[in-house]
Design an enzyme around this catalytic site. Structure first.
Site, short mmCIF file in Angstrom:
data_model
loop_
_atom_site.label_atom_id
_atom_site.label_comp_id
_atom_site.label_asym_id
_atom_site.label_seq_id
_atom_site.Cartn_x
_atom_site.Cartn_y
_atom_site.Cartn_z
N ASP A 165 75.72 79.01 76.42
CA ASP A 165 75.79 77.59 76.63
C ASP A 165 76.23 77.02 75.38
OD1 ASP A 165 75.02 77.95 79.54
OD2 ASP A 165 73.00 77.61 79.08
N LYS A 166 76.62 75.82 75.50
CA LYS A 166 77.17 75.12 74.42
C LYS A 166 76.02 74.90 73.19
CE LYS A 166 78.52 70.34 72.75
NZ LYS A 166 78.89 68.78 73.35
#
Length: 340
Positions: free
Chosen positions: A166-167
């Site tokens: 994820d970011k």
């Protein structure tokens, strides 16, 4: 301790279940952009105003959106490029992911490469970096940086990316440099031969046994398409998911937990931590509490181990804790070394 849900039917494993190539809902591939007409564009053509307001897309692409009815005002679609706009008017444009918008674009981005040979690279991804271009993040991604580093990756799907973070999750990722290595890595991941360990922080107290396993299928949340959820496979679509947890330290502030993935579903650790009533710190999507010392979700991909896809030589890597993670642990007096 095992948290599980009963599954009545067998479910065959997807050979690429943990790879990057997971299906993505249409909602995840659309961005609605609101535009207020600037004074300098009063009386100008709609297509000219759009080109200036959404500069990351070409005029031909915006023209196609116009013709498809993706540009609206007051809920009504406008398909004529020559429509005159007025200062202060509010327009909306639906930006859809297309081959053009997701095109491979090399960029000069500094990447922390901890290992590389002719077949693969190990990247230590910083928090805040998106892995693959998507609505709202069409540039500055890991893929853009990989292409800037190695133009030969143009010939590989997703520039050799076989799994993602994820970011806001930091840590280790393996990226292929050849199609042969990529196919082999995808098979290893699907066969659960790539071992991944994460460190997670929650401000909730750990209770019960030091080691727990969560065995709950994960699918898209039927009540909120922007997030995932533990689902009942007899009622909703989803995939089997298993995570092992081991608390390393805890006190009145919260807990530091080691997470070992057996599968690699989208948001798996985040969903399973929430199932333990211990959502990740600053993970607002799954009920985590905000924290100024660690404003991004408290998750770090610390360890990665697998057999080299070509030579079969055992490889193992460990990522140092990011500075924000270290600062939070120090502020909370949580020890990285397991306490007996």
């Amino acid at each position: 301790m095992i948290i599980s849900s009963h599954i009545d039917q067998d479910e065959s494993e997807d050979p690429q279940e943990e790879s990057f190539f997971e299906s993505v809902s249409r909602e995840a591939l659309v961005e609605i952009r609101s535009i207020e007409v600037p004074p300098e564009f009063h009386g100008q053509r709609l297509d000219k105003m759009l080109a200036a307001s959404v500069p990351e897309f070409s005029r031909s692409y915006l023209q196609q959106l116009l013709e498809d009815g993706a540009v609206t005002r007051l809920g009504l679609a406008c398909t004529k490029s020559a429509t005159k706009v007025k200062a202060g008017e509010s327009w909306s444009i639906e930006l859809r992911a297309t081959p053009q918008s997701q095109a491979f674009k090399p960029e000069n981005i500094a990447l922390n490469v901890v290992f590389e040979d002719e077949f693969l690279r190990i990247i230590d991804k910083p928090p805040g970096m998106v892995v693959h271009p998507a609505p709202g993040n069409w540039s500055g991604t890991l893929m853009n940086g990989l292409l800037g580093l190695d133009s030969a990756l143009m010939d590989l799907p997703r520039a050799g990316i076989v799994h993602r973070l994820d970011k806001d999750t930091s840590g280790l990722m393996v990226v292929a440099r050849t199609r042969q290595a990529m196919d082999a890595l995808v098979k290893q991941i699907a066969a659960r031969e790539v071992k991944r360990q994460y460190l997670a922080i929650s401000d909730k107290a750990w209770s019960g046994a030091k080691q727990k396993s969560v065995d709950l299928p994960i699918g898209r949340d039927p009540a909120n398409r922007l997030r995932m959820a533990a689902v009942d496979l007899s009622k909703n679509s989803g995939k089997l998911a298993l995570t092992h947890f081991h608390v390393l330290d805890q006190n009145s502030h919260g807990s530091l937990v080691r997470c070992i993935l057996e599968t690699g579903r989208t948001h798996q650790i985040r969903v399973h931590m929430a199932a333990l009533k211990m959502p990740l710190l600053s993970d607002h999507l799954y009920g985590g509490s905000p924290n100024t010392l660690l404003p991004r979700q408290g998750l770090h991909a610390e360890q990665l181990a697998f057999a080299h896809p070509m030579t079969q030589k055992p490889l193992a890597f460990k990522s140092s804790l990011p500075l924000d993670f270290q600062a939070l642990l120090e502020a909370w007096s949580l020890s990285y070394n397991e306490k007996t």
